[in-house]
Each structure stands twice: as structure tokens, then as C-alpha cells.
Design an enzyme around this catalytic site. Structure first.
Site, mmCIF file in Angstrom:
data_model
loop_
_atom_site.group_PDB
_atom_site.id
_atom_site.type_symbol
_atom_site.label_atom_id
_atom_site.label_comp_id
_atom_site.label_asym_id
_atom_site.label_seq_id
_atom_site.Cartn_x
_atom_site.Cartn_y
_atom_site.Cartn_z
ATOM 1 N N TYR A 103 -43.559 -27.722 -2.863
ATOM 2 C CA TYR A 103 -42.700 -28.536 -2.023
ATOM 3 C C TYR A 103 -42.366 -29.749 -2.395
ATOM 4 O O TYR A 103 -42.632 -30.241 -3.564
ATOM 5 C CB TYR A 103 -43.418 -28.473 -0.676
ATOM 6 C CG TYR A 103 -44.763 -29.067 -0.575
ATOM 7 C CD1 TYR A 103 -45.377 -29.807 -1.281
ATOM 8 C CD2 TYR A 103 -45.520 -28.722 0.747
ATOM 9 C CE1 TYR A 103 -46.851 -30.384 -1.193
ATOM 10 C CE2 TYR A 103 -46.836 -29.388 0.890
ATOM 11 C CZ TYR A 103 -47.564 -30.097 -0.042
ATOM 12 O OH TYR A 103 -48.585 -30.593 0.053
ATOM 13 N N GLU A 104 -41.434 -30.552 -1.713
ATOM 14 C CA GLU A 104 -40.672 -31.818 -2.297
ATOM 15 C C GLU A 104 -39.982 -31.480 -3.512
ATOM 16 O O GLU A 104 -40.084 -32.348 -4.419
ATOM 17 C CB GLU A 104 -41.857 -32.838 -2.370
ATOM 18 C CG GLU A 104 -42.354 -33.622 -1.178
ATOM 19 C CD GLU A 104 -41.128 -34.029 -0.194
ATOM 20 O OE1 GLU A 104 -41.476 -33.476 0.923
ATOM 21 O OE2 GLU A 104 -40.272 -34.731 -0.669
ATOM 22 N N GLY A 105 -39.406 -30.419 -3.741
ATOM 23 C CA GLY A 105 -38.601 -29.783 -4.814
ATOM 24 C C GLY A 105 -39.586 -29.127 -5.690
ATOM 25 O O GLY A 105 -40.460 -29.934 -6.241
#
Lengths: 564, 564
Positions: free
Chosen positions: A421-423
């Protein structure tokens, strides 16, 4: 064994393995005196040790549950969140104007790590709220700021980030949620969002969603996305929570880990929202939020690694199999790997935070570039290390590591989301070899110059440690030179992940060397530095070979051949 | 996407990347004609694809449950086990005398991998039963063989292995379970055993426990351990299941994965047992069982890797994010890493199985030494790769990988036990640098001679592939020379895990080279070999640096320093 907050290590990295003293020397962060820093570290450590740690396993077992359309948190979470809010821990770095403490992001970074070691799920709620506060500080209109910031900072309300849709994950530009203007200046938001962390819960009186959506006639892709504040309960004119908005939690995901963090599918059915920032500039506003969130997620990896290490060390000291297992060479190797890697990940994260703070305090382009360079490395390396160290922790426990009661497995199950997550870490690596090298490698070369100058300055004092670090930095320099000379993006991307890891390996050598130097004499940090530099640093060479292998062979097999 | 059994790859490895044709040429395994081998592979593939795969997720969600003292398996497992038994799949390699098919272990190895790709939990039941059959064939008296072997081979009864006690895990010699002689020649077994896989279930009419225990006055440690057959239901004179024995399942463990495999705490309260093999020679009998079980567990790692790869490839072909994600360089890198590593792990396992079969068929010391050398490598490398490939598989899925419904996480949760049980991978590495090098490295050097001779023979034909393999083998040879010269065991052990992995890396280069050569012309296998040799093989150098770093720095930090 109870968790012990690693405040000595934070303080050591602040003082000797980063430029945190420069942050303290700025006007912007002049309040962050040594005494204040100690008090914050100790206070944060205490609340994590005493209030949060007892919830780690409870949260995992009970999980957040959707009941009659609302999310019920596991036992004890509401009270713990209340204590965090009351202590001012939700928004350490928020502006003082709205009730925040205005402290450096470096302090928040330490807190976030300690929360991840204890209850990573709950930590996500504060990370997202911190991110929302920052986005509103930078982009929202005064009325929105005045209504939302005091409540978010106090922890009365919490924040979420709504980007992802089923067809729009890494490709945010593919999103379809619509925003139709209402007559009163607000907007009606309609669409479905997935993977919404803390999309609902019962720990605060309101949940404020920052939602990416498209205005009528907006351009396609990322240039046609706007950002909206869409609260669960619409505040009245006095700012108190009023009527329910037209939004709901459709379902919660059943996940591998972070069970105490509800991951919601959210449905917006003409929900009322207010524009944040300019029309079609939603991605820019969201990126403000995402960059610091990337660091925060990296630090979750460090937190999982630290928690796993502490538990494994205690187990290895107690467990007897042909003598205590800590006395077996291979168990030592595992434990020292865990410790040496956790230090590297933490040092990278702190140096990234320091660069962000220096950018905030000075506005200097060099600090901005340093922060930009270190962010993807901090996010990807630290989260990979979080998983690897947690997995080694299971191994140290032997058969007991696979039994959930022990708690060792939870660190891995929780950590496993952080490289995603978050890229994803692939996106981070692409960012590093792509956008972050658009300067022709200038920021990277400047950092390598510092590393080599430092290694040279200590070469006579500790040659067997300084020399390999210098050499590794030179090898990395050649790879950066090769990389920036490649105009073909697939060629850069083909080796981006090994390149990022090699970069972190070299940074690790540098930080361990700084730690050894600061110690004066052969103490624990010098011994750990030797372990790292002799055993783990050599990995950089093979990684860089991989990084420079080009894209040709990646696309040589066709899909039938891949499936054969 | 439904699982497709990799029978083409097995057949290719049999024919071109191992000496399986020599196995087929022996008198002992002369029945294993090419047609028979194809029929077995296809039949095994079909039952795994059609019967077992649908149970993978059901088994994970429902798990095995203890109810009123007996274990209830998830839906569909009893029927699936019945189909396996009816098809003769439980004991492919068991002696024909008692109803087995007498086929090479190599065939069982292929079956075990395919079972692990589909329902690894159920596969454990057959692996343990296979191991028990083998132990009884080698060590039991005629009456015990006649009573138990036909029932175990037919799948009417199943077998377990009872070694571990709370204080006796890797240190088996610390066990305390007692065996007191009864007047009729049987023994009364009393004690508690933990981690007993399939300690009870409802798929067969009897569960036969092989239990390690101490006779009165037996020496301490491993030299005072005897092996006993302790059935759940005591057979009557006609061999039918009769009265219940004095044993019970106390509880089942809540585990990170393999939920369909019940892991029991077993209590023996004067249960009736019969000696298997000689008094105080239980460890030798158990080792017969454990060596093949180690290969079988290694193969579970391969199975998890294969399952994860197939699912990830299918997802990458379907999922669109800025085009199909399979067209992104980094996703290709991940998928090819999964494929190349899975091939290496499978090739090592098959070569190990072939060596065991050649040992069985010829009794030659060289084959015995080859099997002994490859077993710890097959177990440790393949299980590490199982976890790593499953974790990459989660990453390919992005956020969906963390959602249990997708199934990607299950491969990692299931695989994560494999580096632990049947001797942790640390124990495997200790075995490799310890017992398996007691010959002064002779078996290792002989294998490296073969690798280098092969690389030399193809050097002119494919120099860019052959040369790195030859070089890597030479580097490994130097490490083996260094290793066998170290008389200090901690010095050997300090680098044992990286040494084992480096050995597997070099074997991987050799097997990929053989695959490329067999292909004649630049096809898929040559392309995959190039990927592996250019990108993954270079890792061996840093691993060997680590392997030869000695034990000094591992013990440099004292425990206070490790905790600081």
C-alpha cells in the site's frame, strides 16, 4: 517479553547518524530542544509500551467487524485511541494554529514506528489522520480548515484517503467516481471506493473522507481529478456533527493481517462534499498526503522489524535446545541480521524525515531533492525489511513461530501489506529510477559524495569498515551513471527494484559506519557495523549487476512460453 | 485460474536435467517405462487438478476442528482422501509385496509437489503415511509389517510421526516419554507429544502413531530412544480395528497456515505399543523416515511456488493498470524470478529423488553420498524459495494479494511452515556443513566436477551461459575447500545457511544450463536460463563471502548489547 521502546536508538540516530541537530537549529523547529525531544520520545514510548502493546494480539484475534452498517473496533481500542488523542499524540507535527504541536516530522516518525511495533492497525488511523491534516493545511480553504483541522488534531474526528477503485489501483487516473456541483457550492459525490482504511470505526464521533473524483467534463487520466472533503456526518454551522451523509460501508475485507484496521468498500450515493484545492488539481493535493504517508508506511516496516526482533531475542535467550539457542551460531546470525537490518531501515527513515523537516524549515532545493530521493528508498527498503525480519523472527521461534498464540506470525502477517500500500514497492522503485533521476542523478551523486567523503575521513581510523563502504559507493555511483544515461524507460525499470535495494545497502554501510565512528572505541555499534559491512553489504554487487541487465531478457519469453 | 499440473516440466527434468533414465535402466525400477511414467504423471496431475484443487480454499477457511475429542476434517476431504486411496496414490513407492506399486521415489516426489500446489494440508497426511510405510518396511518385525503395511498402503489407515515434546524439538534427545514393558511383549507408553500432524482425523478408520520413547534404564540423549507403533484402535488378531487405545488428542494448534492439517497435542496414558526395530535404536529408524520426509517437505516448497506462480501469471495477464500489468518490466521481473526459481527448486528435488532411487537400486556408495548431499539442499532451498516465490506472488497481485479471498496469501501462509518442520533450515545447513562434509568434501567435489565438466563441454556452444556457471562452481569449490579445512564447528556453522543457498544457486546455474542445452536453439528454456544466470546466479559470490566470514563477529556482541 514486553516491548521496550527503542528510544536510545532513536536518540543516537538523531544525534550521530542524521542531521537532526540542524533541524533543531532552524527557527521553524527551534522549540524541539533536546529536553523536548527526550520528553516526546519517552512519552511516546510509554504510551506504546503501556497502552498499545496489550492490544496487539487482541486486535488481531477479534478484528474490526461490520455490524448493522457500522464498524465495531476490538476491545480496548476506543479507550486507547482516546488516550492517544488526550495526550496530543494524533498530530504531533500539525500546525500550532489549530492545536497541533508543530514538531518535526522526525518526531512523528519515531512515534509511528513505535505504534507499528505495538498495534500497527491502530497506527494506520493516526497516520491517515496526519496525512489528511497535512493535505488540508496545504490545500483547503479557510472555512474547511477552521471546521476540520481542530477536530482532526484533537482526535475527535479522524481522516481517510479515498483513491482506489476496482479498476484504479496503481493507475489512479482510471478512477470513475463523479462529483456533480450542487447549487450551494457543494458537490454530490457518487461512486465506489475500495481498500479504504478506517473507512468507519467507533473510536471517534466523525470520519472525514478525502475523496478523489471527476467533475463533469474533466479531462481523462490524472489531469481531470479533483479532491473533495466528504464527512460521514455533515457538520452544522457551529462545526458540530449533524446529519448523516449519503455514504456507507458496503463491506470489510478479510485480510492476511492488520485485522484491527478495518479495510472498507465505501459507497457514495450523491454524498455531499466540498472541493479541497483547485478543480482538477486533486492529484497534487493527494501527493502532499502521499509522500509523508510513504515515509510513515516505511516506518511501519521498521516497527514490525523491531517488534519481531525484540520478541525473538527474548525467545532465543529462554529457549533451550542443546543449550540456549542464542548460543548457536546460526541463531546469532539470524538475530544480528534482524538487528543490523532494523538499524539500517530506521536510519534511512530518520534521514528521510530530517530532510523533509529541513525542506519545510529552509525551503532549500537541495533538502527537497534529498527528501524526494530518500522517500521511495525509505518506503520500499524498510517495508521489505519489515517482512524479511518478521519472517526470520518466525524462524528463530522454530515450530512455535507458526503457532498464532506466540505472536511471531502476526508481525509477518501485518508487515506483508506494507510493501503494497501507499504505492507498491515496484512503484517506489520506478519513482526512484524515473522521476527522482530526472535531475541527471544530481541528488544521488551529492549523497554519494557525502558517503565517500565520510568514508575517506575515517579510512585511517577504521580501514576495514571504511574501505568496503567507499568501494560499494563507487560501484553504486557507476550504476547511477549508467542509469541516467539510459533513455529507454523499460531498460531503467527492468532493474529498478534491485537498484533501489542496492542503494539502501550502500546507505546502510554509511549509517553503520557513522554509528561505529560515533562510538569511539570497539563497542556494540562497531561490532554490529562489522557484521553488516562484512556479511550483508556485499549483496550490493549482485544487485547492481541485476539492475544493469536491461529489459531485453524480461520480454524475451512470450506469454505462452511463460505459461508452459 | 485453475491449476494445471506441470507434467511437461517434470518429464523434461526427468529426461534432460537429471539421471532419471538411469533409474529406469535398473532392474529394481525396470517397470517404470516411459509409458508408465507418463501415465502416472498424467493421472496424478488429473486428481490434483480435479479433486484436490477445489479443496484448497475450503480447507483453509474451515480448517480441521477438534470436537468431542475427535478431529473433523473440512468438507470434501474425506471423499478426496478416499479417491486418492482408491487410485493407489497413497503409496506409489511402497513395496509391491504389501500392495504398493514399487515405483521410484522420483514419481512420489512429483505427486507430492502437485498435492502441495493444491491442498498442502492433505498432502501432509500422505507424506507421513509414506514415511511410516518406509520405516516399517525397513525396521518392523514381520507381524507388524503384515498387520499394518497393507492397511497403510491401501489408505484404510494412516500414519503419524511422534518426536517432538515441549522441551524436545530440534534436540530430540531431550524427550521424556516413557515405555514400560507389559507382560505380553507389548509396552505401555506414557507421555505428551506436540506438533503431531494428522494426530487424528475422520478420513480413515485408524491412525497409527510411531512414537519415540525411552525404555526403563535407557541411556540419556539420542542413544536411549526406542520406536513404538501405537495405534489409535488396537487391531485384533484378524487385523481389524478393535478397542480404543489409551491415547487422545488434547488440543489442536491455531496456526498461521495449513489449516486443513490438524496439528495435535497428543497424550499417551499407558497406551499399548509395540517395539519397532531394536531397543534404543529408535533414532536410526526414525531417520529412515525423516530423510525422505525432508525431500517431501522440500517439494512442498516447490508446490507452493508453482501454485503461486500460476495464479500470479494469470492475474498479471488479466489485470489492467496502465495496460496489462504483465507488460510492465518489473512485473515481468517478478514473474520470471518466480518461474526461474521454481525450476531450480524442482530440479534439485528431482535430482535428489533420482539419487535416492539409484541408491536403492544399486546400493552404490556414490549414489548414497549424492542423495545425502542433496537432501538438506533440497529441503532448505526449496522451502525458502517456496516462501519467497509465494511472497512475490502476493506482490504481483498488489492490494488484492493481501485479501484472503484471492488465495495468494494462502500460499505464503501455508509455505511458511516448510522451512521449519522436518528439521529447521538451520538444522539442514548444519547437516550440510557438518555430517555431509565429513567425507572431506568428496561428494561435493564430485558434483562440482560434473558441473564444470558439463560447462566446459558446452562452453563453445553457449559461452555467455556456460562461463558464469563454470566460474560460480569454481568459487563454490574454493569455499568447500575452505570449509572442510575448518576444524572449529562454530566457524563452519556461522556461515552454513548462506553456504547452502550459494550451493543451490550454483546447482541452479547448472540445471538451467542443462535445460538450455537440451532445447537445441534459442527457445523458452534458454531465455529463462539467461535470465537466471545473468540476474540471480551472481548472488552466490556475496553468499560465499558471508559463508566464510567465521564465527568471531557473531559472538562479539554480548546479550546486553544485543538487547540495547
Amino acid at each position: 517479553m514486553p516491548y521496550r521502546a527503542p528510544i536510545t536508538d532513536f536518540r543516537f540516530i538523531f544525534d550521530h547518524v542524521s542531521d537532526f541537530s540542524q533541524v533543531q537549529g532552524t527557527e521553524r523547529f527551534g522549540d524541539a530542544s533536546d529536553d523536548m525531544v527526550d520528553a516526546i520520545l519517552e512519552g511516546a514510548g510509554r504510551i506504546c509500551e503501556e497502552v498499545l502493546e496489550p492490544l496487539r494480539r487482541t486486535g488481531d484475534m477479534q478484528g474490526a467487524v461490520l455490524e448493522n452498517g457500522v464498524v465495531r473496533m476490538p476491545e480496548g481500542f476506543k479507550q486507547a485511541f482516546g488516550e492517544l488523542a488526550e495526550g496530543g499524540w494524533i498530530a504531533l507535527s500539525a500546525a500550532q494554529e489549530y492545536g497541533g504541536m508543530g514538531l518535526p516530522i522526525t518526531m512523528t516518525t519515531a512515534l509511528n514506528e513505535m505504534m507499528a511495533s505495538t498495534t500497527m492497525g491502530l497506527g494506520l488511523c493516526t497516520i491517515l489522520t496526519q496525512g489528511q491534516i497535512e493535505a488540508l493545511e496545504h490545500h483547503a480553504s479557510d472555512p474547511i480548515r477552521e471546521t476540520y483541522l481542530p477536530k482532526l488534531i484533537s482526535g475527535e474526528w479522524t481522516g481517510t484517503m479515498n483513491l482506489t477503485e476496482p479498476q484504479a489501483g496503481s493507475d489512479v487516473g482510471a478512477l470513475k467516481t463523479r462529483a456533480e456541483p450542487n447549487e450551494d457550492g457543494s458537490y454530490a459525490i457518487t461512486g465506489q471506493k475500495i481498500f479504504i482504511t478506517f473507512g468507519d470505526h467507533d473510536m471517534a464521533e466523525n470520519v472525514c473522507h478525502l475523496v478523489l473524483a471527476r467533475l463533469p467534463g474533466a479531462p481523462g487520466g490524472t489531469r481531470g481529478i479533483s479532491l473533495f472533503m466528504v464527512p460521514k456526518l455533515i457538520p452544522d454551522d457551529a462545526g458540530n456533527t449533524g446529519v448523516a451523509n449519503a455514504l456507507k460501508v458496503v463491506s470489510l475485507e478479510e485480510k492476511m493481517g492488520i485485522h484491527s484496521s478495518p479495510t472498507a468498500v465505501m459507497q457514495y450515493d450523491g454524498a455531499t462534499g466540498w472541493l479541497v484545492g483547485e478543480e482538477n488539481k486533486g492529484m497534487a493535493a493527494m501527493f502532499t498526503m502521499m509522500n509523508n504517508a510513504r515515509l510513515a508506511v516505511g516506518v511501519q516496516g521498521v516497527g514490525c522489524a523491531e517488534g519481531a526482533y525484540q520478541q525473538s531475542l527474548a525467545y532465543a535467550q529462554e529457549r533451550e535446545q542443546m543449550g540456549r539457542i542464542i548460543d548457536h551460531a546460526d541463531v546469532r546470525r539470524m538475530l544480528l541480521t534482524m538487528k543490523a537490518e532494523t538499524f539500517v531501515a530506521r536510519a534511512i527513515a530518520v534521514n528521510c524525515a530530517v530532510a523533509i523537516d529541513m525542506q519545510t524549515a529552509t525551503g532549500e532545493a537541495e533538502w527537497k531533492a534529498r527528501a524526494a530521493l530518500l522517500t521511495p528508498i525509505a518506503k520500499a527498503f524498510a517495508t521489505d525489511i519489515g517482512c524479511e525480519v518478521a519472517s526470520i523472527g518466525i524462524q528463530v521461534h522454530g515450530g512455535m513461530g507458526f503457532i498464532e498464540e506466540t505472536g511471531a506470525a502476526q508481525f509477518l502477517r501485518d508487515a506483508r501489506i506494507t510493501p503494497i500500500y501507499e504505492g507498491t514497492n515496484g512503484i517506489q522503485a520506478a519513482d526512484l529510477v524515473g522521476r527522482k533521476m530526472m535531475d541527471g542523478g544530481e541528488a544521488a551523486f551529492r549523497l554519494l559524495d557525502e558517503i565517500e567523503a565520510h568514508a575517506e575521513s575515517v579510512r585511517s581510523q577504521m580501514p576495514e569498515l571504511a574501505e568496503p563502504v567507499w568501494q560499494a559507493s563507487e560501484t553504486l555511483r557507476e550504476a547511477v551513471e549508467w542509469l541516467v544515461a539510459q533513455s529507454d524507460m523499460p531498460t531503467r525499470l527492468a532493474g529498478s527494484v534491485p537498484f533501489l535495494r542496492a542503494f539502501a545497502r550502500v546507505l546502510g554501510g554509511h549509517y553503520h559506519l557513522r554509528a561505529a565512528l560515533a562510538e569511539q572505541g570497539e563497542g556494540a555499534r562497531t561490532k554490529l557495523a562489522r557484521f553488516y559491512i562484512m556479511r550483508l553489504l556485499p549483496e550490493h554487487a549482485a544487485l547492481l549487476t541485476h539492475a544493469m541487465a536491461g529489459a531485453g531478457d524480461l520480454f524475451a519469453l512470450d506469454e505462452d512460453e511463460m505459461a508452459a
